[in-house]
Enzyme design. Structure first.
Site, PDB file in Angstrom:
ATOM      1  N   ILE A  76       1.089  -1.073   0.214  1.00  0.00           N
ATOM      2  CA  ILE A  76       0.138   0.121   0.083  1.00  0.00           C
ATOM      3  C   ILE A  76       0.833   1.201  -0.060  1.00  0.00           C
ATOM      4  CG2 ILE A  76      -0.193  -0.216   2.720  1.00  0.00           C
ATOM      5  CD1 ILE A  76      -2.977   1.127   2.458  1.00  0.00           C
ATOM      6  N   SER A  77       0.632   2.088  -1.110  1.00  0.00           N
ATOM      7  CA  SER A  77       1.717   3.270  -1.332  1.00  0.00           C
ATOM      8  C   SER A  77       1.765   3.958  -0.034  1.00  0.00           C
ATOM      9  CB  SER A  77       1.384   4.062  -2.747  1.00  0.00           C
ATOM     10  OG  SER A  77       1.427   3.085  -3.531  1.00  0.00           O
ATOM     11  N   GLN A  78       2.910   4.658   0.222  1.00  0.00           N
ATOM     12  CA  GLN A  78       2.950   5.881   0.991  1.00  0.00           C
ATOM     13  C   GLN A  78       1.840   6.910   1.064  1.00  0.00           C
ATOM     14  OE1 GLN A  78       6.089   8.325  -0.112  1.00  0.00           O
ATOM     15  NE2 GLN A  78       6.474   9.190   1.904  1.00  0.00           N
TER      16      GLN A  78
END
Length: 231
Positions: A76-78
């Site tokens: 899950i992206s920053q």
């Protein structure tokens, strides 16, 4: 609020109030202070419970300034990267958007608050099933559709799109993305080597790509017929 875990270190008591405070802090310190100015993106990030898209063991880190593993070799992206990519799409609420790389479904859920219609694609069937179940609880069925398939080919049945956002790194821009954009539409995609990429914003102008670099990043690789060959 804190409690002491078995190691003797203090750890937060995870309550809805604590999570809401962490989310508000994320928006203020990680997004607004670092240049995210789109009020709709900031509100959507504030309204989307990121902690619902990570494993129970990671809830305390859900609003940290980094990507988190979600299994199946994906992340899950920053939060800042999500906001930067979605801000670049310049959505006003009436658009149809294609997302490539559903993952846990977090970015798709944020997108659903910003656009009228979201198609999100994921090639991993395990992640597809989990994302569909997770997103269903938010009542987004009318706005958001999860498609299992090769995202490197886009999704022609719903084309054209006002925006396309790709949450995986490609060696080059797949032709299908430009073909499936409306004239003037925007594509946000990480391009480059497996180790590091440029985050590129590409606009379709008279049928041709006109791009600029938004920054540097490191995403998991885009797989499929127009992605990386990793075997």
């Amino acid at each position: 609020m804190i409690h002491h875990n078995g190691s003797g270190r203090s750890a937060p008591t995870v309550t809805p109030e604590w999570l809401a405070e962490r989310r508000a802090t994320m928006v203020e310190e990680q997004l607004r202070r670092r240049g995210i100015r789109d009020a709709r993106v900031l509100q959507a990030m504030c309204d989307t419970p990121r902690h619902e898209f990570v494993s129970p063991e990671q809830i305390e880190q859900a609003y940290a300034d980094r990507a988190l593993a979600i299994g199946q070799g994906q992340t899950i992206s920053q939060p800042y990267m999500v906001a930067l990519m979605l801000q670049a799409l310049e959505l006003r609420g009436h658009e149809k958007v294609l997302e490539v790389g559903t993952g846990s479904g977090y970015q798709a859920a944020v997108l659903a608050l910003l656009a009228a219609r979201v198609i999100t694609m994921e090639s991993n069937p395990i992640l597809v099933t989990a994302a569909r179940q997770r997103l269903k609880q938010f009542g987004l069925e009318g706005t958001l559709t999860v498609i299992e398939g090769d995202g490197s080919l886009g999704y022609s049945p719903e084309a054209p799109y006002d925006g396309i956002v790709v949450a995986a790194a490609a060696p080059e821009v797949p032709d299908a993305y430009l073909e499936q954009l409306v004239e003037g539409g925007r594509l946000v995609i990480p391009l480059g080597a497996l180790e590091e990429q440029e985050l590129r914003l590409i606009r379709k102008v008279q049928g041709q790509p006109v791009g600029r670099t938004l920054g540097y990043c490191r995403f998991v690789p885009l797989t499929g017929s127009r992605g990386w060959r990793l075997d």
